[in-house]
Design a protein around this motif. Sequence first.
Motif, short mmCIF file in Angstrom:
data_model
loop_
_atom_site.label_atom_id
_atom_site.label_comp_id
_atom_site.label_asym_id
_atom_site.label_seq_id
_atom_site.Cartn_x
_atom_site.Cartn_y
_atom_site.Cartn_z
N GLU A 1 0.83 -1.21 0.00
CA GLU A 1 0.00 0.00 0.00
C GLU A 1 0.86 1.26 0.00
O GLU A 1 0.51 2.26 -0.62
N TRP A 2 1.98 1.21 0.70
CA TRP A 2 2.90 2.35 0.73
C TRP A 2 3.34 2.71 -0.69
O TRP A 2 3.32 3.88 -1.09
N ALA A 3 3.73 1.69 -1.46
CA ALA A 3 4.19 1.92 -2.82
C ALA A 3 3.07 2.39 -3.73
O ALA A 3 3.25 3.29 -4.56
N VAL A 4 1.89 1.80 -3.58
CA VAL A 4 0.75 2.14 -4.43
C VAL A 4 0.37 3.61 -4.27
O VAL A 4 0.03 4.29 -5.24
N PHE A 5 0.46 4.10 -3.03
CA PHE A 5 0.02 5.47 -2.77
C PHE A 5 1.19 6.45 -2.69
O PHE A 5 1.04 7.56 -2.16
N GLU A 6 2.29 6.10 -3.30
CA GLU A 6 3.42 7.03 -3.38
C GLU A 6 3.04 8.34 -4.07
O GLU A 6 3.52 9.42 -3.66
N PRO A 7 2.17 8.33 -5.10
CA PRO A 7 1.78 9.62 -5.70
C PRO A 7 1.15 10.60 -4.72
O PRO A 7 1.25 11.81 -4.92
N VAL A 8 0.53 10.10 -3.66
CA VAL A 8 -0.06 10.99 -2.67
C VAL A 8 1.02 11.69 -1.85
O VAL A 8 0.94 12.89 -1.59
N ILE A 9 2.04 10.94 -1.44
CA ILE A 9 3.04 11.50 -0.54
C ILE A 9 4.08 12.36 -1.24
O ILE A 9 4.70 13.22 -0.61
N LYS A 10 4.25 12.17 -2.54
CA LYS A 10 5.35 12.89 -3.20
C LYS A 10 4.99 14.33 -3.56
O LYS A 10 5.87 15.11 -3.93
N ARG A 11 3.71 14.70 -3.42
CA ARG A 11 3.30 16.06 -3.81
C ARG A 11 3.68 17.10 -2.78
O ARG A 11 3.79 18.29 -3.10
N ASP A 12 3.84 16.70 -1.53
CA ASP A 12 4.20 17.62 -0.46
C ASP A 12 5.63 17.32 -0.03
O ASP A 12 5.94 16.20 0.36
N ALA B 1 7.47 17.90 2.60
CA ALA B 1 7.65 17.35 3.94
C ALA B 1 7.16 15.92 4.01
O ALA B 1 7.77 15.05 4.66
N CYS B 2 6.05 15.64 3.32
CA CYS B 2 5.49 14.29 3.31
C CYS B 2 6.40 13.34 2.52
O CYS B 2 6.64 12.19 2.93
N ALA B 3 6.91 13.83 1.40
CA ALA B 3 7.80 13.02 0.57
C ALA B 3 9.06 12.62 1.34
O ALA B 3 9.52 11.47 1.27
N LYS B 4 9.61 13.56 2.08
CA LYS B 4 10.81 13.27 2.87
C LYS B 4 10.51 12.30 4.00
O LYS B 4 11.25 11.34 4.23
N LEU B 5 9.41 12.54 4.70
CA LEU B 5 9.07 11.72 5.85
C LEU B 5 8.81 10.27 5.46
O LEU B 5 9.32 9.34 6.10
N TYR B 6 8.04 10.06 4.38
CA TYR B 6 7.62 8.71 4.02
C TYR B 6 8.36 8.14 2.82
O TYR B 6 7.91 7.17 2.22
N ARG B 7 9.50 8.76 2.48
CA ARG B 7 10.46 8.20 1.51
C ARG B 7 9.88 8.03 0.12
O ARG B 7 9.99 6.98 -0.50
N ALA B 8 9.26 9.08 -0.39
CA ALA B 8 8.79 9.04 -1.78
C ALA B 8 9.99 8.81 -2.70
O ALA B 8 11.05 9.43 -2.53
N GLY B 9 9.83 7.93 -3.66
CA GLY B 9 10.93 7.56 -4.53
C GLY B 9 11.74 6.39 -4.02
O GLY B 9 12.51 5.79 -4.78
N ASN B 10 11.54 6.05 -2.76
CA ASN B 10 12.26 4.92 -2.16
C ASN B 10 11.42 4.34 -1.02
O ASN B 10 11.89 4.16 0.10
#
Length: 490
Positions: free
Chosen positions: A155-166, A168-177
Amino acid sequence: MDSSETHAGIGVRSATAMVATGHPLAARAAQDMLAAGGSAVDAAIAADAILGVVEPMATGIGGDLLAMLVEPDGHAISYNGSGRSPAALSAEVIEKLPNQRIPERHALSVTVPGAVRGWFDLHARYGRLPFAQLLAPAIALAEHGFAVLPITAREWAVFEPVIKRDPACAKLYRAGNTPRAGERFANPELAAILRAIVADGPDAFYLGAPARQAAAANQAQGGVLAAQDFARHHGDFVLPLERKFRGLTVLECPPNTHGVAVLDALEELDVLALDRDDPATTLAMVEAVGRAMAQAKKTVADPAGNTVATVVVDRDGLAVTLMTSVFKRFGSGIAVPDCGFVLQNRGSGFSEPGHVNGPAPARRPYHTVVPGAALKDGRFHAGFGVVGGAMQPQGHVQLLVRLAAWGEKLQAAIDAPRWRLEGDKALAIEPGTADAVVKTLREAGYSDPEGAGELAGRSDFGGAQFVVRDDDGSLLGGSDKRKDGVALGA
């Protein structure tokens, strides 16, 4: 201490106490709290705090809390810890939106988080152990990390598009990795906030840096959340709604949740034969649920809308179904800088202006979280939750029919294939459903949603956590294979 036994199809049995929750680490922490003399509420809080660490896409301190409690004498009470919209959510703000509806991941979808206040309100009434003891396991996992489980990783990988837009969120939840199954993930920022909450109570959250920084982060993206909105938050203990079904008294949370849809559907079904072997029975269930949910959409609102569930029964007989949620996975996608959590997007549950559930300042939106319970002969019989947004009331109805009308064993009922209404005539049917049932439903005009489900184009059939008091007084626990959870006796 574990006095439980596992039986195929039945679930886990214990003579004393039981935990069912969505992650093994949460279940073991709850079990430990019970062994230390804690109450069911102590155990549930400890489990829930861990779930906010290990399943950040589903829950956390940026989300809401609701609970259903049954005391040893059979008295039932529900707790509504859902947050309200910002006081500055004015008609002028809403009028600027397309169709005057709050989009799902918009900054205006953020409502005040109710989880932390909910922990303390429940603990004040039912807790036994020091609050520091309850949060210690979650703090340790956030600080030192944990191995991400397979369903969580997917689920983390599937919803990566949600976290990468912000950012702070991208950094916290490792968007891209995003972490893969088995990889470790730590959240020391969240650990620090949890330690502050232990030291200074809920004021550390609602009057402190988290409130100020959440408001700043939200406003930077066009929201109107203010620190004062946090300061004004409060939860409420309220009497549950109830209805009879097959000898049980089923308990659901009142509006602003759609628990009433469960009761309306069960009332319609209770007068039917509900022959398990007749495909027409499943059609009747689908139709009853559809009518009940349509009515809820018209009428449910604040009477002044993804989720985790924990069910605990302690050795004194106190039972609690505790559920928390940030709504859609990763909520609004707006993370609070330096605080380690994401803000929920529950405000997207508001309807259009003029509707009974229309947006307004300091108002609770339609809420999908519905912790449930059932009484038998005036005493606790079952506590249950089925996570998955609109799947929640649908899951309640399907499981209660299987258990109370069809007499199925607990774990077998949880494992059985489900269906999910995605629209008036759009019905997802889980693989494994009998061909005759599928044929009957499709011929009745219920079409396949064709990828319209909530989870990466696949319908989400929920995740159930269930504890039942058997006829001999022992407890049966069941946990859904669709999630990473487990049931443990204590």
